[in-house]
Design an enzyme around this catalytic site. Structure first.
Site, PDB file in Angstrom:
ATOM      1  CE1 TYR A   1      55.644  39.069  35.939  1.00  0.00           C
ATOM      2  CE2 TYR A   1      55.560  36.682  36.218  1.00  0.00           C
ATOM      3  CZ  TYR A   1      56.125  37.807  35.633  1.00  0.00           C
ATOM      4  OH  TYR A   1      57.153  37.679  34.749  1.00  0.00           O
TER       5      TYR A   1
ATOM      6  CG  HIS B   1      40.999  26.667  40.823  1.00  0.00           C
ATOM      7  ND1 HIS B   1      41.381  25.340  40.858  1.00  0.00           N
ATOM      8  CD2 HIS B   1      39.647  26.663  40.812  1.00  0.00           C
ATOM      9  CE1 HIS B   1      40.294  24.584  40.877  1.00  0.00           C
ATOM     10  NE2 HIS B   1      39.237  25.362  40.851  1.00  0.00           N
TER      11      HIS B   1
ATOM     12  NE  ARG C   1      35.291  24.251  38.022  1.00  0.00           N
ATOM     13  CZ  ARG C   1      36.166  25.188  37.687  1.00  0.00           C
ATOM     14  NH1 ARG C   1      36.293  25.569  36.417  1.00  0.00           N
ATOM     15  NH2 ARG C   1      36.934  25.764  38.596  1.00  0.00           N
TER      16      ARG C   1
ATOM     17  NE  ARG D   1      34.305  28.445  39.355  1.00  0.00           N
ATOM     18  CZ  ARG D   1      35.467  29.026  39.079  1.00  0.00           C
ATOM     19  NH1 ARG D   1      35.620  29.717  37.950  1.00  0.00           N
ATOM     20  NH2 ARG D   1      36.489  28.930  39.916  1.00  0.00           N
TER      21      ARG D   1
ATOM     22  CG  HIS E   1      31.180  22.363  39.861  1.00  0.00           C
ATOM     23  ND1 HIS E   1      31.019  23.727  39.715  1.00  0.00           N
ATOM     24  CD2 HIS E   1      32.367  22.192  40.480  1.00  0.00           C
ATOM     25  CE1 HIS E   1      32.056  24.356  40.244  1.00  0.00           C
ATOM     26  NE2 HIS E   1      32.893  23.437  40.711  1.00  0.00           N
TER      27      HIS E   1
ATOM     28  CE  LYS F   1      33.829  30.444  44.040  1.00  0.00           C
ATOM     29  NZ  LYS F   1      33.789  28.978  44.301  1.00  0.00           N
TER      30      LYS F   1
END
Length: 402
Positions: A366, A356, A333, A241, A330, A268
């Site tokens: 995990y 994400h 991305r 980002r 941005h 984030k």
């Protein structure tokens, strides 16, 4: 015998404190230092109590008797005058407490828990949009219509995301005030009910991969600031980002291992993010280090080297070379996600590269440290394909097995 003003005025201090009685519980307390204090003695709930009514001669005998009668009227209504006085004092203190004082206290309490970029934006919008309007208002007097008008002012300039954040922050500030006892209600609840209707969400614009060589060429030809050119290339090569890149300190970047580790506080999703750096990214960072390596931040601001580059720098540069509305920082991305998915890479690798979160929280926890080597190979192939494209070669997307 009732006290006289002459007796009060001529009373002399003694070695020990003593009291001169008036009537109905009023007395004048004379201290060894010479202070003279009005006291009202009474019983409430079966207990003997005493309350102060002020100092003589500032409070005259006549005024002290008025205050005694006010206290006796409260007693007649089964109200403890001392408790009533304390409650009034608390209410007056709260009324004098401005919204700005409460807002800054709330910010100081919460900002250490936020990512650096979140804290910076919250402070920026608070100081630009909230405090100039209601900052000096007594916090108990702020009304819901005032807050609605404040938010609508932000909405009118088209900053609907900012307006949404402001509604959220206002509610949190008053909730904090409720918990502290500074306010008795939260006038910022349900502000979303009258929020402006947001237009349909659009993805951050980006050009197709085939146009990237032209974009980079125009950026070089424009003789744009070298730090900005490097920032654009790193956004393209890593998929981070723009805010994560702007605030990056050199201490997070290990050029020898070609790894950039961003701590949870700056992310984030509030978890550490490890970014594998392809050779081309390392080369760009080595070039950048020659320029800014003596500063803590890799992309320091032009006027203040202790602060990061402006959040508008990259988008302004893209605008200046003709990409307004077609490409944003941005947007790289989205380009990366589109291209890597079209080439058949494992979706989990791509999502982890873009930092994400997984909707399945258990699976997300995990997997959070997985796929570094797979992502390193994937991002190196991505960087090589851009190089090849820029060199004018015919690059064919090859399906990869998951």
């Amino acid at each position: 015998m009732a006290l006289t003003d002459t007796a009060a005025r001529t009373a002399k201090p003694r070695e020990k404190l003593y009291r001169m009685a008036d009537a109905a519980g009023l007395c004048l307390e004379v201290t060894p230092s010479g202070s003279k204090l009005w006291r009202f003695r009474y019983r409430f709930g079966g207990k003997a109590k005493m309350m102060g009514l002020g100092a003589y001669p500032t409070i005259t005998l006549a005024k002290a008797r008025e205050r005694r009668e006010d206290a006796r009227r409260l007693l007649a209504n089964d109200i403890d005058p001392t408790a009533h006085k304390q409650a009034e004092k608390t209410a007056q203190s709260a009324l004098a407490h401005t919204f700005e004082e409460l807002a800054r206290e709330w910010y100081a309490y919460n900002s250490p828990r936020w990512a650096t970029s979140t804290a910076a934006k919250a402070l920026q919008y608070m100081e630009a949009d909230i405090l100039p309007v209601i900052g000096q208002r007594p916090v108990q007097e702020v009304t819901r219509p005032e807050l609605v008008a404040l938010v609508r002012k932000v909405e009118k300039r088209g900053a609907l995301n900012v307006a949404g954040k402001i509604r959220q922050w206002l509610s949190q500030i008053f909730r904090y005030g409720l918990a502290k006892g500074s306010v008795e209600s939260n006038p910022a609840t349900d502000l979303d009910v009258v929020a402006a209707i947001a237009p349909r969400t659009k993805n951050h614009p980006h050009v197709p991969l085939s146009e990237i060589p032209i974009l980079l060429g125009k950026l070089d030809a424009a003789k744009c600031d070298v730090m900005t050119r490097i920032a654009v290339r790193l956004l393209l090569l890593t998929g981070v980002r723009p805010g994560e890149l702007r605030h990056a300190p050199w201490s997070e970047i290990d050029l020898e291992s070609a790894t950039w580790t961003i701590p949870a506080a700056r992310m984030k999703a509030r978890r550490p993010h490890v970014v594998p750096l392809p050779h081309q990214a390392v080369a760009s960072l080595l070039e950048l280090k020659e320029i800014t390596g003596s500063y803590p931040i890799a992309f320091p601001g032009r006027n203040n080297r202790e602060r990061p580059q402006s959040e508008n720098t990259v988008n302004k540069a893209l605008h200046q070379i003709g990409y307004e509305g077609r490409q944003t920082g941005h947007g790289f991305r989205h380009l990366l996600s589109t291209e890597l998915n079209s080439r058949g890479y494992n979706r989990d690798w791509i999502e982890r590269q873009l930092a994400h979160g997984d909707q399945d929280e258990i699976r997300d926890t995990y997997n959070h440290a997985h796929y570094l080597e797979q992502r390193r190979q994937m991002m190196q192939a991505w960087a090589d394909s851009i190089d090849a494209l820029c060199a004018g070669l015919n690059v064919v997307s090859i399906k990869r097995k998951a």
